[in-house]
Design a protein around this motif. Structure first.
Motif, PDB file in Angstrom:
ATOM      1  N   LEU A 141       0.809  -1.219   0.000  1.00 53.60           N
ATOM      2  CA  LEU A 141       0.000   0.000   0.000  1.00 53.60           C
ATOM      3  C   LEU A 141       0.843   1.270   0.000  1.00 53.60           C
ATOM      4  O   LEU A 141       0.293   2.365  -0.029  1.00 53.60           O
ATOM      5  N   ILE A 142       2.157   1.126   0.062  1.00 55.04           N
ATOM      6  CA  ILE A 142       3.046   2.289  -0.043  1.00 55.04           C
ATOM      7  C   ILE A 142       3.649   2.302  -1.441  1.00 55.04           C
ATOM      8  O   ILE A 142       4.396   1.374  -1.811  1.00 55.04           O
ATOM      9  N   PRO A 143       3.333   3.308  -2.251  1.00 56.29           N
ATOM     10  CA  PRO A 143       3.736   3.305  -3.672  1.00 56.29           C
ATOM     11  C   PRO A 143       5.238   3.222  -3.902  1.00 56.29           C
ATOM     12  O   PRO A 143       5.670   2.744  -4.950  1.00 56.29           O
ATOM     13  N   ILE A 144       6.055   3.696  -2.959  1.00 54.72           N
ATOM     14  CA  ILE A 144       7.488   3.756  -3.199  1.00 54.72           C
ATOM     15  C   ILE A 144       8.182   2.410  -2.998  1.00 54.72           C
ATOM     16  O   ILE A 144       9.365   2.280  -3.298  1.00 54.72           O
ATOM     17  N   ARG A 150       8.059  -6.447  -3.655  1.00 49.83           N
ATOM     18  CA  ARG A 150       6.690  -6.951  -3.569  1.00 49.83           C
ATOM     19  C   ARG A 150       6.607  -8.374  -4.110  1.00 49.83           C
ATOM     20  O   ARG A 150       5.968  -9.237  -3.509  1.00 49.83           O
ATOM     21  N   ALA A 151       7.227  -8.596  -5.256  1.00 51.25           N
ATOM     22  CA  ALA A 151       7.194  -9.927  -5.869  1.00 51.25           C
ATOM     23  C   ALA A 151       7.887 -10.955  -4.989  1.00 51.25           C
ATOM     24  O   ALA A 151       7.407 -12.081  -4.834  1.00 51.25           O
ATOM     25  N   ALA A 152       9.006 -10.584  -4.397  1.00 51.55           N
ATOM     26  CA  ALA A 152       9.756 -11.519  -3.557  1.00 51.55           C
ATOM     27  C   ALA A 152       9.008 -11.832  -2.261  1.00 51.55           C
ATOM     28  O   ALA A 152       9.083 -12.958  -1.748  1.00 51.55           O
ATOM     29  N   PHE A 153       8.279 -10.859  -1.740  1.00 50.99           N
ATOM     30  CA  PHE A 153       7.607 -11.038  -0.451  1.00 50.99           C
ATOM     31  C   PHE A 153       6.259 -11.747  -0.577  1.00 50.99           C
ATOM     32  O   PHE A 153       5.772 -12.322   0.406  1.00 50.99           O
ATOM     33  N   MET A 154       5.643 -11.742  -1.767  1.00 49.19           N
ATOM     34  CA  MET A 154       4.295 -12.268  -1.923  1.00 49.19           C
ATOM     35  C   MET A 154       4.133 -13.724  -1.480  1.00 49.19           C
ATOM     36  O   MET A 154       3.187 -14.045  -0.750  1.00 49.19           O
ATOM     37  N   PRO A 155       5.016 -14.664  -1.876  1.00 48.91           N
ATOM     38  CA  PRO A 155       4.821 -16.054  -1.411  1.00 48.91           C
ATOM     39  C   PRO A 155       4.839 -16.167   0.110  1.00 48.91           C
ATOM     40  O   PRO A 155       4.040 -16.919   0.686  1.00 48.91           O
TER      41      PRO A 155
END
Length: 276
Positions: A141-144, A150-155
């Motif tokens: 939710l933070i654009p920066i 984001r991709a690495a943290f999603m799993p």
């Protein structure tokens, strides 16, 4: 969406069992116990099971599957992220209030805190849930925040969410059993009085609710399509009624050219992996 009828039946079953679980926990504290109050007594403690069931289990379960509700696919991904985070935030607040009720009751009654395995795991679940919420907001939710992060943290985010949901149900079952053992004296829990049977059924309902939520959350065919696919299908649909978005998307997908849709899906999946 594939297997639309199966999804609808599963969703309705989860919703029905969730509502019945709330009715059961309210019936338990209002009929078999001392009701609800905020006076440091047993009635204050009763807020603990009520808020845990409503917030930490039912609302958390809804937050987990909210992306998979076809009626929400007309909303942007950003709006759904705020709804997902908002439901989790409300669940966390209710869980904190439930913890406060227990500590306040124990302190008033001169009962030691944090001596049982239930209390250890319960506090750990609340702390980890807070961490999950903070990291989720920070990442998505933070654009920066870098897309690669984001991709690495999603799993990890998905796994930890499902793990916490399952753990909370397990801890709740421990708490229910502990309360029945300590709270029933004449007749005792082992004698299967009506209250014990009633609350055991509540535990079964929570297990079934959790199983249905996990089933919905882990079906890849029920995953929310990417925004690009949704835009393409809505454009091809020529102004279909948004209230029928679930069945309409399924029909449009089935009727579209296979090669074109395959290309769109591959490109969209890459975008989703980068965004999430």
């Amino acid at each position: 969406m594939e297997k639309w009828k199966e999804f609808l039946v599963t969703l309705c079953a989860a919703a029905a069992i969730g509502i019945v679980s709330i009715i059961f926990v309210l019936r338990w504290v209002l009929h078999y116990k001392e009701g609800l109050a905020w006076d440091g007594g047993l009635a204050e403690f009763n807020w603990h099971p009520v808020l845990i069931v409503i917030g930490f289990i039912i609302l958390q379960g809804l937050a987990i599957i909210v992306y998979r509700l076809p009626w929400t696919w007309q909303c942007s991904k950003l709006i759904m992220k705020f709804i997902h985070a908002g439901l989790n935030l409300v669940a966390f607040i209710l869980a904190v209030i439930a913890m406060v009720a227990v500590f306040d009751f124990h302190n008033t009654a001169k009962i030691p805190n944090m001596y049982s395995l239930h209390s250890w795991l319960g506090l750990a679940a609340v702390i980890l849930y807070c961490l999950q919420l903070v990291l989720g907001v920070g990442m998505y939710l933070i654009p920066i925040t870098p897309v690669s992060w984001r991709a690495a943290f999603m799993p990890f985010h998905v796994y930890s969410g499902l793990f916490l949901f399952t753990s909370v149900i397990a801890v709740a079952l421990m708490g229910i059993t502990e309360k029945l053992i300590f709270g029933l004296s004449n007749p005792k829990y082992k004698d299967s009085p009506p209250e014990a049977t009633f609350v055991n059924v509540l535990g079964l309902l929570l297990v079934v609710f959790g199983a249905l939520i996990l089933w919905i959350a882990t079906r890849k065919s029920w995953k929310r399509p990417s925004d690009q696919i949704l835009h393409t299908l809505h454009t091809d649909g020529g102004g279909e009624d948004n209230s029928k978005v679930g069945p309409a998307l399924s029909e449009l997908s089935a009727g579209a050219d296979a090669e074109t849709c395959g290309d769109v899906r591959r490109r969209s999946n890459k975008l989703d992996d980068q965004e999430d």
